[in-house]
Write an enzyme that holds these catalytic residues in place. Structure first.
Site, PDB file in Angstrom:
ATOM      1  N   ASP A 158      84.270  62.469  10.485  1.00 11.24           N
ATOM      2  CA  ASP A 158      85.878  61.837  10.332  1.00 11.24           C
ATOM      3  C   ASP A 158      86.614  63.274  11.122  1.00 11.24           C
ATOM      4  O   ASP A 158      86.229  63.888  10.076  1.00 11.24           O
ATOM      5  CB  ASP A 158      86.889  61.985   8.909  1.00 11.24           C
ATOM      6  CG  ASP A 158      87.788  61.052   9.675  1.00 11.24           C
ATOM      7  OD1 ASP A 158      88.399  61.680  10.743  1.00 11.24           O
ATOM      8  OD2 ASP A 158      88.664  60.606   8.633  1.00 11.24           O
ATOM      9  N   GLU A 185      84.631  59.211  13.713  1.00 14.89           N
ATOM     10  CA  GLU A 185      86.146  58.808  13.576  1.00 14.89           C
ATOM     11  C   GLU A 185      87.353  59.824  14.351  1.00 14.89           C
ATOM     12  O   GLU A 185      87.250  60.939  13.848  1.00 14.89           O
ATOM     13  CB  GLU A 185      86.946  58.630  11.896  1.00 14.89           C
ATOM     14  CG  GLU A 185      88.190  58.087  11.547  1.00 14.89           C
ATOM     15  CD  GLU A 185      87.955  57.722  10.749  1.00 14.89           C
ATOM     16  OE1 GLU A 185      89.155  57.746  10.220  1.00 14.89           O
ATOM     17  OE2 GLU A 185      86.558  57.813   9.386  1.00 14.89           O
ATOM     18  N   GLU A 211      93.338  54.053  12.046  1.00 14.81           N
ATOM     19  CA  GLU A 211      94.109  54.020  10.308  1.00 14.81           C
ATOM     20  C   GLU A 211      95.777  53.972  10.289  1.00 14.81           C
ATOM     21  O   GLU A 211      96.288  53.710   9.490  1.00 14.81           O
ATOM     22  CB  GLU A 211      93.256  55.084   9.708  1.00 14.81           C
ATOM     23  CG  GLU A 211      93.684  56.818  10.174  1.00 14.81           C
ATOM     24  CD  GLU A 211      93.613  57.671   9.958  1.00 14.81           C
ATOM     25  OE1 GLU A 211      92.407  57.560   8.608  1.00 14.81           O
ATOM     26  OE2 GLU A 211      93.983  59.051  10.541  1.00 14.81           O
ATOM     27  N   HIS A 261      90.513  51.203   6.940  1.00 18.87           N
ATOM     28  CA  HIS A 261      90.680  52.423   6.065  1.00 18.87           C
ATOM     29  C   HIS A 261      91.060  52.152   4.874  1.00 18.87           C
ATOM     30  O   HIS A 261      92.336  51.665   4.656  1.00 18.87           O
ATOM     31  CB  HIS A 261      91.848  53.097   6.870  1.00 18.87           C
ATOM     32  CG  HIS A 261      91.946  54.693   6.752  1.00 18.87           C
ATOM     33  ND1 HIS A 261      93.162  54.517   6.131  1.00 18.87           N
ATOM     34  CD2 HIS A 261      91.493  55.750   6.224  1.00 18.87           C
ATOM     35  CE1 HIS A 261      93.254  55.865   5.488  1.00 18.87           C
ATOM     36  NE2 HIS A 261      92.640  56.384   6.164  1.00 18.87           N
TER      37      HIS A 261
END
Length: 336
Positions: A158, A185, A211, A261
């Site tokens: 991420d 991500e 998210e 998430h």
């Protein structure tokens, strides 16, 4: 915005819309709240608030029935959930940051995890400690973690919207083929749907995002225009379990995966576990155990029903969300 159920959106109050209603009628109440606040609340914070109410209503519904929520959501439950540890490193220099993340991933393995997500924010809007490193440093961190953990451990990455140009992402990720990265991500800003589509078409890596999105309407664009491989609804932000289930259905129809998430509190983590329990196209589950974070909110707010055994989480069995809120901690956090 006031942190109370009574806050006003136009002439409407959530309290006014809910008093006297049947709390078990979750889907109809979601629509009533959405329509009742749609003039200035079709997206963003209002949907987040509806999500909190929706999770509470599902908790009531489960406890009234004496069943865990996943039994009320429908579908065939799996035997267990495959979690990944969501790791936030420390350090004020690149070397400290890289070494900290290596230590965290080894600690996650020792606790029993078989997968971990590396938060690598070396530049961009959420850069760690003011860092502004070169793009290739992201690859260096991943390589260090892979060398330490070995080939049989799943790594996810991420970067928290770090890149402002799809060409930079493509140039960096072409070196990742031998690093075994399961997904990347949020490499680009959330609104760059054309950029996400190019990453899907050209990067050769699964792309995950979602998210921040509210309602299944935003996820339709992310899936159809942005072509993301993995949709990441946050149960609280997207609008609660009622809306998250719609996102799961949309992903299934398009042959995409769901990985919710759910990083911060035991409330959202527990709600997401019930969602994952009946979502067969959910290969991993984001899980932040209290002993892998310094966050007092994660440590103290709730006692949950999730336990890591042999690298997996058992399906929750207690009625409702399966959590108990620490009211003393809630009062303390509210004051803070």
């Amino acid at each position: 915005m006031q942190h109370r159920l009574e806050f006003v959106f136009g002439e409407h109050r959530f309290k006014r819309l809910l008093i006297g209603e049947d709390p078990l009628d979750t889907e109809r109440l979601w629509e009533k709240l959405y329509v009742g606040c749609c003039m200035n609340g079709r997206r963003g914070a209002v949907i987040n608030a509806i999500g909190a109410i929706d999770m509470a209503l599902w908790d009531i519904k489960g406890k009234a029935a004496g069943k865990p929520i996943w039994q009320l959501l429908g579908g065939t439950p799996r035997d267990a959930i495959q979690p990944y540890a969501s790791l936030q490193p420390n350090g004020n220099s690149f070397e400290e940051y890289r070494n900290s993340l290596v230590e965290w991933v080894l600690r996650a393995r020792d606790i029993g995890f078989r997968a971990a997500k590396l938060e690598i924010t070396l530049f961009g809007p959420y850069n760690h400690s003011g860092m502004n490193e070169k793009d290739e440093k992201v690859t260096e961190v991943i390589a260090a973690c892979r060398a330490a953990i070995g080939p049989d451990f799943t790594l996810l990455v991420d970067v928290q919207y770090a890149w402002d140009d799809v060409e930079r992402v493509l140039a960096t990720t072409r070196d990742w083929k031998d690093l075994g990265v399961y997904f990347l991500e949020t490499p680009l800003w959330v609104d760059d749907l054309e950029g996400y589509a190019r990453l899907h078409d050209e990067s050769g890596i699964r792309i995950a995002a979602g998210e921040w999105l509210t309602t299944h309407h935003e996820f339709r664009d992310l899936l159809d225009i942005g072509k993301v491989d993995i949709a990441q609804p946050d149960v609280g932000r997207v609008g609660g379990l009622t809306e998250a289930m719609k996102v799961c259905d949309m992903a299934a129809e398009r042959g995409r995966q769901i990985i919710p998430h759910c990083w911060k509190t035991g409330i959202s983590i527990s709600a997401s576990a019930h969602l994952a329990a009946v979502t067969p196209h959910c290969p991993f589950f984001e899980y932040l155990p209290a002993n892998l974070t310094d966050s007092l909110l994660r440590q103290d707010l709730v006692q949950d029903d999730l336990h890591l055994v042999d690298g997996k989480l058992a399906i929750p069995q207690k009625p409702g969300l399966g959590i108990e809120v620490n009211m003393d901690a809630l009062k303390r956090f509210k004051q803070d």
